[in-house]
Design a protein around this motif. Structure first.
Motif, PDB file in Angstrom:
ATOM      1  N   LEU A   1      77.604 115.682  22.117  1.00  0.00           N
ATOM      2  CA  LEU A   1      77.729 114.629  21.105  1.00  0.00           C
ATOM      3  C   LEU A   1      78.900 113.700  21.411  1.00  0.00           C
ATOM      4  CD1 LEU A   1      76.968 116.049  17.566  1.00  0.00           C
ATOM      5  CD2 LEU A   1      75.594 114.582  18.991  1.00  0.00           C
ATOM      6  N   GLY A   2      79.202 113.561  22.677  1.00  0.00           N
ATOM      7  CA  GLY A   2      80.249 112.618  23.061  1.00  0.00           C
ATOM      8  C   GLY A   2      79.796 111.189  22.807  1.00  0.00           C
ATOM      9  N   THR A   3      80.753 110.276  22.819  1.00  0.00           N
ATOM     10  CA  THR A   3      80.432 108.885  22.485  1.00  0.00           C
ATOM     11  C   THR A   3      79.441 108.279  23.466  1.00  0.00           C
ATOM     12  OG1 THR A   3      82.745 108.813  21.919  1.00  0.00           O
ATOM     13  CG2 THR A   3      81.509 106.787  21.674  1.00  0.00           C
ATOM     14  N   ALA A   4      79.653 108.535  24.754  1.00  0.00           N
ATOM     15  CA  ALA A   4      78.768 107.944  25.752  1.00  0.00           C
ATOM     16  C   ALA A   4      77.342 108.429  25.540  1.00  0.00           C
ATOM     17  CB  ALA A   4      79.250 108.290  27.153  1.00  0.00           C
ATOM     18  N   CYS A   5      77.176 109.715  25.265  1.00  0.00           N
ATOM     19  CA  CYS A   5      75.835 110.259  25.021  1.00  0.00           C
ATOM     20  C   CYS A   5      75.256 109.671  23.751  1.00  0.00           C
ATOM     21  CB  CYS A   5      75.889 111.778  24.915  1.00  0.00           C
ATOM     22  SG  CYS A   5      76.280 112.558  26.483  1.00  0.00           S
ATOM     23  N   TYR A   6      76.099 109.476  22.755  1.00  0.00           N
ATOM     24  CA  TYR A   6      75.624 108.935  21.483  1.00  0.00           C
ATOM     25  C   TYR A   6      75.110 107.510  21.672  1.00  0.00           C
ATOM     26  CZ  TYR A   6      75.303 108.214  16.470  1.00  0.00           C
ATOM     27  OH  TYR A   6      74.829 107.971  15.210  1.00  0.00           O
TER      28      TYR A   6
END
Lengths: 595, 162
Positions: B89-94
């Motif tokens: 749920l990191g920002t890049a994945c989000y």
């Protein structure tokens, strides 16, 4: 001994490992043996190369030829073409997306050409699991100089002259921190390394630990000499197994070489380091919480003062530095503080490593001199935004930071300049967002993170972040009310002023910075019940505009629940009773016909 | 040490190992997290009864140890499935659409975050950034990392894990 004519530096960072570099290494070795080349060509697994998006990547020494996206299937051809016939294998080389030209040499690729490698000077050059390779690159010279030729005061003076500031986020001058800890009375002091890299979207520290663990150890030994400490701890996230493994190897080898332990290099100085694994709590990146966690307790922060320099781990004076900060120290000692201070801006010296990710072509690790503009990082190094989409903002500093919109892209990388535009330097996460990112949803994402990671000790953070999240959830669900914006601001400023630690004090930043630059998007959600970026499911109709639809059928082919009806040369139609609102068709439609 | 301790998910061999961990760390300051971690590695999760048992061994109150176990997201007090799905749920994945991937899994297997399917085939976990942002969006099943995950590919991938 065999004469090795070529070395293949294969990236062994976490990114490339997960795209298959371990299998590729085996395949290359097999091929080399098959052609009888294994005695003259050597495969070396290095730390993170930085160009993670193209993994697995490999550099051919000494020519400097760069290969990308290696697969087991391509290996036989690669070995045959390049190493048997002596002509570089074009298929696996980098092609410049703009000019469509092949760029064979690594340093000519724009992604690398604009960078300056200080912290990452050994990346892709040494095998991080062999201490001799680090030493061959002048490793541990800093320790030798600090331990044998310098007094603690001289070390601190040199670090102060360099102007280096903490790379973990807050930017406190490192030399000053050491000076306070040295001045604290007491025989027992600790040097701590903060490798609890919790910001989502940040992976610089992990890559440094994986590529050059000895540089961090060296920084710690020098810090120990400066404050007169005998014991150090490295607090690493448990999510970084490869970094932990490489650190363990590095510590073991340093002990064997007499660089850790008793009487280091015969100087009479003793110092040893232990690894401490975190257990998954973001707040443990805060210094007082981190120390509580090493003590085996709930990692909750406490009010300061007393500062850790006076009462830190086990109530003893302690110095806590970030991985990247420590990785700079040895070079400052070897080359001098003046050398270090020659690069950068008035108040920010040296280089900074950024983890560039999100909606950008060249995802990876980027090290630039302080003062470089964000535009250079995103467009020249990052290669711009993929799929011809429009840039919207770049988020700096993770959940504690803020977003920087297009109009401020010429802001230089500098602690003060970045604060002025409403973000923070932070640990170095730089996440690029394009027009398909909804900024209200983004604020909600960060607030969800903050309220989940809030330790619950102080009321403003525990209760306040929850209230902000509730309001943002409501807005995204189409139930926003006109007064919400004022309430969000009031809550945010109250939390900032009254929370106990850095997590709470900076937590509302993403809300404030999106309110500052993207108030239009909030207004659209609240007053028009519309999500301009088409991300907030509750605000979408799931209908197809027959005017825009080109009847291509891409949405029909991608729908997982057969909810789309389409025939050749006909406008598609969504059956709402079957639709699961997964947004797949929104992503597939190139014309924005679905709303 | 209480030799009578019994739990359906803990065999005698496991208990022996746990006892060893407790005795090596007994007099070390700050060892509680290490002991919990190693014990969880052996059993797969931390049954509440086991936390109680460890607290006696380490001579700290069970409420304090429970407080530590519940504070850190690494520790789980419910049994794990045969396969663990970890969603980054990191920002890049989000930004690149992990939310849709997550929803697809939830809908298909009727599980939410931190839950295990009734047949114990899958456990669904979320992690705060694996630091593999170059591969975003990222899903990890057991030890296998899947990059560039999308909601239309995810079910095919999970189908391989029985």
């Amino acid at each position: 001994m065999n004469k090795i004519r070529t070395q293949l530096m294969l990236c062994g960072g976490t990114g490339c490992h997960s795209t298959g570099s371990i299998a590729v290494k085996e395949a290359i070795n097999n091929e080399l043996r098959r052609h009888g080349l294994n005695e003259e060509i050597q495969v070396i697994e290095t730390g993170c190369n930085g160009f993670c998006a193209l993994g697995p990547v490999m550099l051919v020494h000494p020519e400097g030829i760069f290969y990308q996206k290696l697969t087991i299937d391509e290996v036989p051809k690669l070995v045959e073409e390049h190493f048997l016939k002596g002509r570089p294998y074009k298929k696996l080389q980098y092609v410049d997306p703009a000019s469509k030209e092949t760029i064979p040499i690594m340093n000519d690729i724009p992604f690398f050409a604009h960078q300056m490698f200080w912290v990452m000077r050994n990346k892709g050059i040494i095998d991080p699991e062999i201490i001799d390779e680090y030493i061959a690159r002048d490793g541990y010279f800093g320790v030798a100089k600090a331990l044998k030729e310098m007094t603690p005061d001289q070390i601190i003076e040199e670090v102060k002259t360099s102007g280096i500031r903490g790379r973990g986020g807050a930017g406190f001058p490192t030399g000053l921190k050491w000076q306070f800890a040295k001045a604290s009375p007491g025989d027992v002091k600790y040097v701590l390394c903060n490798a609890d890299e919790g910001d989502p979207g940040a992976f610089m520290d992990r890559s440094v630990l994986e590529a050059d663990p000895h540089a961090v150890l060296e920084g710690m030994i020098i810090a120990a000499k400066a404050i007169n400490s005998r014991q150090g701890y490295i607090y690493v996230r448990t999510e970084y197994p490869l970094a932990i493994k490489r650190l363990e190897i590095a510590i073991r080898q340093a002990r064997e070489y007499g660089l850790l332990g008793k009487d280091i290099l015969g100087s009479g100085f003793d110092f040893d380091v232990e690894i401490y694994q975190g257990a998954g709590a973001f707040v443990c990146g805060e210094e007082t919480a981190l120390m509580r966690s090493i003590e085996g307790k709930r990692g909750m922060p406490r009010p300061r003062p007393p500062f850790p320099a006076h009462k830190g781990l086990w109530e003893k004076p302690s110095v806590l530095n970030n991985v990247e900060t420590l990785a700079n120290i040895a070079q400052i000692i070897v080359n001098g503080g003046k050398w270090y201070a020659s690069v950068g801006t008035e108040t920010s010296k040296g280089t900074k490593v950024f983890a560039l990710s999100g909606a950008v072509n060249n995802i990876g690790l980027v090290e630039v001199p302080m003062g470089t503009t964000l535009r250079t990082i995103i467009y020249d190094i990052g290669g711009g935004i993929p799929k011809k989409k429009k840039f919207k903002a770049v988020q700096l500093g993770g959940p504690s930071g803020g977003c920087v919109p297009e109009e401020f892209l010429d802001t230089p990388v500098d602690y003060e300049a970045i604060v002025k535009v409403g973000a923070i330097m932070g640990s170095g996460g730089a996440i690029v967002m394009d027009e398909s990112t909804c900024m209200v949803d983004m604020a909600r994402f960060f607030m969800d993170f903050i309220q989940d990671e809030s330790c619950g000790k102080c009321t403003p953070c525990r209760e306040g972040t929850r209230r902000i999240l509730e309001i943002l959830n409501r807005i995204c669900d189409g139930k926003g009310e006109p007064e919400d914006i004022e309430t969000l601001k009031e809550l945010s400023y109250t939390i900032k002023d009254s929370a106990l630690c850095g997590l709470g004090q900076t937590g509302p930043n993403p809300v404030l910075s999106t309110l500052r630059y993207f108030i239009d998007e909030y207004n659209a959600h609240i007053f028009e019940k519309r999500c301009p970026a088409k991300r907030c499911v509750a605000l979408l109709k799931f209908e197809i505009d027959p005017e825009i639809c080109t009847k291509c059928g891409l949405c029909f082919k991608s729908c997982p629940s057969d909810a789309i009806e389409w025939k050749k040369k006909e406008v598609a139609k969504i059956d709402k009773s079957k639709c699961v609102k997964c947004l797949t068709c929104f992503d597939k439609c190139r014309f924005g016909a679905i709303f | 040490m209480n030799e009578d301790f019994q739990h359906p998910d803990i065999t005698q061999d496991m208990l022996k190992e746990i006892n060893e961990i407790i005795s090596t760390n007994k007099n070390k300051s700050g060892a509680s997290i290490t002991v919990l971690r190693n014990s969880q590695n052996i059993v797969g999760y931390l049954p509440v009864e086991l936390i109680d048992y460890i607290s006696k061994g380490l001579n700290i109150s069970s409420s304090e140890l429970f407080g530590i176990a519940s504070f850190y997201s690494l520790f789980s007090m419910i049994p794990k499935g045969k396969n663990t799905i970890r969603i980054c749920l990191g920002t890049a994945c989000y930004v690149k659409g992990i939310k849709e991937v997550m929803e697809r899994i939830s809908n298909q297997y009727k599980i939410k975050e931190k839950e295990t399917t009734p047949d114990r085939r899958f456990s669904l976990e979320t992690v705060r950034c694996l630091g593999a942002c170059g591969l975003a969006p990222v899903m990890v099943v057991n030890q296998d990392i899947y990059g560039a995950m999308s909601s239309d590919r995810v079910l095919d991938v999970l189908d391989r894990y029985k």
